[in-house]
Design an enzyme around this catalytic site. Structure first.
Site, PDB file in Angstrom:
ATOM      1  N   THR A   1       0.867  -1.188   0.000  1.00 36.66           N
ATOM      2  CA  THR A   1       0.000   0.000   0.000  1.00 36.66           C
ATOM      3  C   THR A   1       0.900   1.233   0.000  1.00 36.66           C
ATOM      4  OG1 THR A   1      -1.794  -1.090   1.151  1.00 36.66           O
ATOM      5  CG2 THR A   1      -1.613   1.293   1.491  1.00 36.66           C
TER       6      THR A   1
ATOM      7  N   ARG B   1     -14.973  -6.521   0.479  1.00 34.31           N
ATOM      8  CA  ARG B   1     -14.218  -6.049   1.658  1.00 34.31           C
ATOM      9  C   ARG B   1     -13.536  -4.706   1.368  1.00 34.31           C
ATOM     10  NH1 ARG B   1      -8.648  -4.517   2.819  1.00 34.31           N
ATOM     11  NH2 ARG B   1      -8.200  -5.100   4.960  1.00 34.31           N
TER      12      ARG B   1
ATOM     13  N   ASP C   1      -8.810  -0.062   5.591  1.00 30.06           N
ATOM     14  CA  ASP C   1      -8.724   1.245   6.239  1.00 30.06           C
ATOM     15  C   ASP C   1      -8.306   2.366   5.296  1.00 30.06           C
ATOM     16  OD1 ASP C   1      -6.205  -0.133   6.063  1.00 30.06           O
ATOM     17  OD2 ASP C   1      -5.327   1.501   7.227  1.00 30.06           O
TER      18      ASP C   1
ATOM     19  N   THR D   1      -2.808  -4.388   8.341  1.00 29.40           N
ATOM     20  CA  THR D   1      -4.069  -5.122   8.240  1.00 29.40           C
ATOM     21  C   THR D   1      -5.214  -4.184   8.609  1.00 29.40           C
ATOM     22  OG1 THR D   1      -2.868  -7.118   8.806  1.00 29.40           O
ATOM     23  CG2 THR D   1      -5.268  -7.229   8.931  1.00 29.40           C
TER      24      THR D   1
HETATM   25  N1  ASP Z   1      -4.235  -1.303   4.857  1.00 29.76           N
HETATM   26  C1  ASP Z   1      -4.494  -1.998   3.617  1.00 29.76           C
HETATM   27  C2  ASP Z   1      -5.839  -2.665   3.721  1.00 29.76           C
HETATM   28  O1  ASP Z   1      -6.125  -3.264   4.748  1.00 29.76           O
HETATM   29  C3  ASP Z   1      -3.474  -3.008   3.261  1.00 29.76           C
HETATM   30  C4  ASP Z   1      -2.036  -2.638   3.509  1.00 29.76           C
HETATM   31  O2  ASP Z   1      -1.749  -1.534   3.956  1.00 29.76           O
HETATM   32  O3  ASP Z   1      -1.154  -3.469   3.256  1.00 29.76           O
HETATM   33  O4  ASP Z   1      -6.571  -2.650   2.767  1.00 29.76           O
END
Ligand code: ASP
Length: 352
Positions: free
Chosen positions: A216, A244, A247, A269
């Site tokens: 990300t 889904r 954040d 996560t």
């Molecule tokens: N935060 C991102 C999500 O949960 C994934 C990530 O940052 O790796 O969609």
């Protein structure tokens, strides 16, 4: 002042944080490219060099805008658009796949000068999700759009659309296969328009499986007018299901900016970051409890997120130009630069 803490969480994980305050720089920028089990020795020198070069280029794109007197929003957009085009990162091209074999992209941006914000979730045909998020902020009377409606709005705005196959990468497809296998789910058909299958480096897949969903991207910037902005863009988590949303497009969770306190972009996560409202919580600790940016970031990431057994990290900036990052994973792709100083790029927990 420079400050680094290394504390063993377990044999496999360390917690890392650091902050740097240069005397009120005219502008500053801090970037992440995802957090996870990123360990020295588990990455080929070539891959490491590619990541470092990409993070440096992203910093330079933003820094150029800020040095020329451009806005924090422009710097963020310039920086993230390039990362969205780079297949190394889980944003735009190179995004991870859903369990259904699609790429569903999320992004958000926030203007700390007035708390304006824009966010999009689950788009499949927009080349630059960060630009769409900005258009939602500037051209619609809404804050968050999702799915088909967001795509319609993007078309009305004349934003660049691409065939969904544009986002396809063999590496992410192979990661999906592994993840679905582990979950006992069937592999979907290869997407229409995807290139002919090619071999993948299985060592790299092993590493990806351990990192499980890194890549990300997020940027926080402070411009010469003293305005802070933050933006985040992602493909979410591998094999995500049922629409889904993580954040990254949730304001206050993955992204937050206020000139009164700070700007934050998160990675990790997403379920935990939503539950803790990580980004706005850090800024609230700064604004209402008088914590320094680094103290606030560490309280949320090292203490509260870790207590929830969530994993990931953040980058943050304060109105005085102070930069902080904090993560409870072994590594986070990250970079920072302030006016008058050279850019710094780091990956592993023991760098600063
Ligand atoms: N935060 C991102 C999500 O949960 C994934 C990530 O940052 O790796 O969609």
């Amino acid at each position: 002042m420079r400050h680094v803490i290394l504390a063993a969480l377990s044999a496999a994980a360390v917690t890392v944080s650091g902050s740097w305050a240069q005397e009120s720089p005219d502008w500053a920028i801090v970037i992440h490219g995802g957090a996870g089990v990123i360990e020295r020795g588990a990455m080929t020198p070539q891959r490491e060099a590619e990541y470092r070069a990409a993070m440096l280029a992203a910093t330079e794109r933003g820094a150029q805008v800020l040095e020329a007197g451009g806005s924090a929003l422009d710097a963020i957009e310039a920086s993230i658009r390039g990362l969205e085009d780079d297949p190394l990162f889980n944003a735009g091209r190179g995004a991870v796949f859903t369990a259904a074999g699609t790429n569903e992209l999320d992004a958000s941006i926030m203007d700390g000068s007035n708390l304006n914000a824009g966010a999009i979730a689950g788009v499949t045909e927009i080349r630059h999700p960060i630009t769409l998020a900005r258009s939602v902020m500037e051209e619609s009377r809404h804050v968050m759009l999702q799915g088909e409606g967001a795509e319609t709005f993007a078309r009305e705005q004349g934003l660049e659309t691409v065939d969904p196959a544009f986002f396809f990468t063999e590496r992410r497809w192979a990661s999906l296969e592994r993840q679905l296998g582990a979950l006992g789910l069937d592999m979907p058909a290869r997407p229409d328009g995807a290139p002919e299958p090619e071999g993948v480096d299985h060592g790299e897949l092993d590493r990806d499986a351990r990192e499980h969903r890194f890549g990300t991207v997020g940027v926080v910037a402070l411009d010469r007018d003293g305005n802070i902005a933050a933006g985040t863009s992602t493909g979410g988590t591998t094999a995500k299901r049922w629409g889904r949303v993580g954040d990254s497009p949730i304001l206050g969770a993955g992204t937050y900016a206020s000139n009164q306190s700070c700007g934050v972009s998160a990675t990790g996560t997403g379920e935990y970051f939503i539950r803790l409202t990580v980004a706005s919580r850090i800024c609230a600790y700064v604004e209402f409890q008088g914590l320094s940016l680094q103290e606030a970031a560490d309280r949320v990431i090292q203490d509260e997120l870790t207590a929830l057994e969530g994993d990931g990290g953040i980058v943050a900036l304060a109105p005085d130009g102070q930069i902080a990052w904090s993560f409870n994973t072994p590594g986070m792709y990250r970079a920072r630069q302030s006016a008058g100083s050279a850019p710094v790029v780091a990956i592993y927990g023991d760098e600063d």
